[in-house]
Write a protein that holds these residues in place. Structure first.
Motif, PDB file in Angstrom:
ATOM      1  N   GLU A 213     -27.465  -3.373  38.042  1.00 32.98           N
ATOM      2  CA  GLU A 213     -27.197  -3.712  39.439  1.00 32.98           C
ATOM      3  C   GLU A 213     -25.734  -3.391  39.702  1.00 32.98           C
ATOM      4  N   ARG A 214     -25.503  -2.313  40.425  1.00 32.07           N
ATOM      5  CA  ARG A 214     -24.151  -1.784  40.631  1.00 32.07           C
ATOM      6  C   ARG A 214     -23.279  -2.713  41.476  1.00 32.07           C
ATOM      7  N   ASP A 215     -22.052  -2.875  41.050  1.00 35.08           N
ATOM      8  CA  ASP A 215     -21.027  -3.568  41.828  1.00 35.08           C
ATOM      9  C   ASP A 215     -20.171  -2.478  42.461  1.00 35.08           C
ATOM     10  N   LEU A 216     -20.172  -2.403  43.770  1.00 36.55           N
ATOM     11  CA  LEU A 216     -19.477  -1.325  44.469  1.00 36.55           C
ATOM     12  C   LEU A 216     -17.962  -1.441  44.407  1.00 36.55           C
ATOM     13  N   HIS A 217     -17.452  -2.628  44.120  1.00 32.95           N
ATOM     14  CA  HIS A 217     -16.006  -2.831  44.091  1.00 32.95           C
ATOM     15  C   HIS A 217     -15.413  -2.647  42.701  1.00 32.95           C
ATOM     16  N   ASP A 218     -16.195  -2.918  41.658  1.00 35.81           N
ATOM     17  CA  ASP A 218     -15.723  -2.797  40.277  1.00 35.81           C
ATOM     18  C   ASP A 218     -16.918  -2.418  39.417  1.00 35.81           C
ATOM     19  N   VAL A 219     -17.001  -1.156  39.040  1.00 41.04           N
ATOM     20  CA  VAL A 219     -18.170  -0.666  38.306  1.00 41.04           C
ATOM     21  C   VAL A 219     -18.394  -1.440  37.013  1.00 41.04           C
ATOM     22  N   LEU A 220     -17.337  -1.896  36.356  1.00 43.65           N
ATOM     23  CA  LEU A 220     -17.505  -2.638  35.109  1.00 43.65           C
ATOM     24  C   LEU A 220     -18.070  -4.041  35.318  1.00 43.65           C
ATOM     25  N   GLN A 221     -18.113  -4.501  36.556  1.00 44.26           N
ATOM     26  CA  GLN A 221     -18.732  -5.784  36.876  1.00 44.26           C
ATOM     27  C   GLN A 221     -20.218  -5.624  37.204  1.00 44.26           C
ATOM     28  N   SER A 222     -20.754  -4.408  37.094  1.00 42.72           N
ATOM     29  CA  SER A 222     -22.181  -4.179  37.325  1.00 42.72           C
ATOM     30  C   SER A 222     -22.993  -4.975  36.321  1.00 42.72           C
ATOM     31  N   ARG A 223     -24.002  -5.699  36.838  1.00 40.18           N
ATOM     32  CA  ARG A 223     -24.835  -6.570  36.005  1.00 40.18           C
ATOM     33  C   ARG A 223     -25.941  -5.789  35.316  1.00 40.18           C
ATOM     34  N   LEU A 224     -26.244  -6.187  34.080  1.00 42.08           N
ATOM     35  CA  LEU A 224     -27.314  -5.575  33.303  1.00 42.08           C
ATOM     36  C   LEU A 224     -28.440  -6.579  33.136  1.00 42.08           C
ATOM     37  N   GLU A 225     -29.655  -6.084  33.290  1.00 40.83           N
ATOM     38  CA  GLU A 225     -30.826  -6.939  33.121  1.00 40.83           C
ATOM     39  C   GLU A 225     -31.906  -6.135  32.417  1.00 40.83           C
ATOM     40  N   LEU A 226     -32.565  -6.745  31.460  1.00 43.69           N
ATOM     41  CA  LEU A 226     -33.680  -6.079  30.787  1.00 43.69           C
ATOM     42  C   LEU A 226     -34.867  -5.985  31.725  1.00 43.69           C
ATOM     43  N   THR A 227     -35.630  -4.909  31.603  1.00 46.95           N
ATOM     44  CA  THR A 227     -36.888  -4.841  32.336  1.00 46.95           C
ATOM     45  C   THR A 227     -37.864  -5.807  31.670  1.00 46.95           C
ATOM     46  N   ALA A 228     -38.901  -6.183  32.379  1.00 48.21           N
ATOM     47  CA  ALA A 228     -39.897  -7.114  31.833  1.00 48.21           C
ATOM     48  C   ALA A 228     -40.528  -6.545  30.561  1.00 48.21           C
ATOM     49  N   GLU A 229     -40.805  -5.246  30.550  1.00 45.01           N
ATOM     50  CA  GLU A 229     -41.420  -4.624  29.374  1.00 45.01           C
ATOM     51  C   GLU A 229     -40.480  -4.678  28.170  1.00 45.01           C
ATOM     52  N   MET A 230     -39.214  -4.394  28.384  1.00 41.99           N
ATOM     53  CA  MET A 230     -38.251  -4.428  27.287  1.00 41.99           C
ATOM     54  C   MET A 230     -38.084  -5.856  26.769  1.00 41.99           C
ATOM     55  N   ARG A 231     -38.026  -6.812  27.669  1.00 45.76           N
ATOM     56  CA  ARG A 231     -37.898  -8.218  27.270  1.00 45.76           C
ATOM     57  C   ARG A 231     -39.101  -8.614  26.404  1.00 45.76           C
ATOM     58  N   GLN A 232     -40.295  -8.221  26.837  1.00 47.41           N
ATOM     59  CA  GLN A 232     -41.510  -8.525  26.079  1.00 47.41           C
ATOM     60  C   GLN A 232     -41.476  -7.858  24.708  1.00 47.41           C
ATOM     61  N   ASN A 233     -41.053  -6.598  24.640  1.00 51.03           N
ATOM     62  CA  ASN A 233     -40.963  -5.897  23.356  1.00 51.03           C
ATOM     63  C   ASN A 233     -40.021  -6.611  22.392  1.00 51.03           C
ATOM     64  N   LEU A 234     -38.861  -7.005  22.893  1.00 57.34           N
ATOM     65  CA  LEU A 234     -37.898  -7.712  22.048  1.00 57.34           C
ATOM     66  C   LEU A 234     -38.446  -9.061  21.595  1.00 57.34           C
ATOM     67  N   ASP A 235     -39.126  -9.762  22.489  1.00 59.13           N
ATOM     68  CA  ASP A 235     -39.705 -11.059  22.134  1.00 59.13           C
ATOM     69  C   ASP A 235     -40.808 -10.900  21.082  1.00 59.13           C
ATOM     70  N   GLU A 236     -41.607  -9.850  21.191  1.00 54.62           N
ATOM     71  CA  GLU A 236     -42.659  -9.604  20.199  1.00 54.62           C
ATOM     72  C   GLU A 236     -42.057  -9.305  18.835  1.00 54.62           C
ATOM     73  N   ILE A 237     -40.980  -8.525  18.815  1.00 56.81           N
ATOM     74  CA  ILE A 237     -40.321  -8.220  17.537  1.00 56.81           C
ATOM     75  C   ILE A 237     -39.735  -9.489  16.942  1.00 56.81           C
ATOM     76  N   ALA A 238     -39.065 -10.288  17.765  1.00 57.67           N
ATOM     77  CA  ALA A 238     -38.480 -11.533  17.265  1.00 57.67           C
ATOM     78  C   ALA A 238     -39.567 -12.471  16.743  1.00 57.67           C
ATOM     79  N   HIS A 239     -40.684 -12.529  17.458  1.00 55.92           N
ATOM     80  CA  HIS A 239     -41.794 -13.402  17.055  1.00 55.92           C
ATOM     81  C   HIS A 239     -42.391 -12.928  15.718  1.00 55.92           C
ATOM     82  N   SER A 240     -42.580 -11.620  15.566  1.00 58.84           N
ATOM     83  CA  SER A 240     -43.165 -11.108  14.322  1.00 58.84           C
ATOM     84  C   SER A 240     -42.202 -11.273  13.158  1.00 58.84           C
ATOM     85  N   ASP A 241     -40.883 -11.220  13.409  1.00 57.65           N
ATOM     86  CA  ASP A 241     -39.899 -11.449  12.356  1.00 57.65           C
ATOM     87  C   ASP A 241     -39.897 -12.902  11.907  1.00 57.65           C
TER      88      ASP A 241
END
Length: 112
Positions: free
Chosen positions: A82-110
């Motif tokens: 999510e781009r911040d127009l005033h300070d590019v380094l303040q742009s927020r990062l968020e995982l997509t739902a699919e990526m979040r699920q993939n990471l959770d499945e890996i953590a669960h299987s570990d």
């Protein structure tokens, strides 16, 4: 170190539908992307947001490496920036739902 490589390969398998590390970034790029995705997930689970400015501090990557890996994750539709127009380094990062699920499945299987 071997364990991290194994987790990276499993993550690539889930996300890229392959058991090998994607090109053109190669091994380092995939490891960087996996480190960023995992760091974002950990911060999300603790109730913190992550910005581009945070990446190199929370992953121990150089800022250019972290920014390249984040851009690749966005191109691959694994994170949303999510781009911040005033300070590019303040742009927020968020995982997509699919990526979040993939990471959770890996953590669960570990954990099992």
């Amino acid at each position: 170190m071997f364990r991290f490589r194994e987790i990276t390969v499993r993550l690539c398998g889930k996300v890229f539908r392959t058991g090998r590390v994607p090109e053109p970034q190669g091994n380092a790029g995939a490891a960087h992307a996996a480190a960023i995705a995992k760091a974002i997930r950990v911060r999300e689970s603790q109730g913190y947001e992550t910005t581009l400015r945070h990446l190199h501090n929370i992953t121990q990557l150089s800022q250019p490496e972290a920014l390249r890996a984040a851009a690749e994750l966005e191109r691959s539709k694994m994170i949303i920036i999510e781009r911040d127009l005033h300070d590019v380094l303040q742009s927020r990062l968020e995982l997509t739902a699919e990526m979040r699920q993939n990471l959770d499945e890996i953590a669960h299987s570990d954990a099992a």
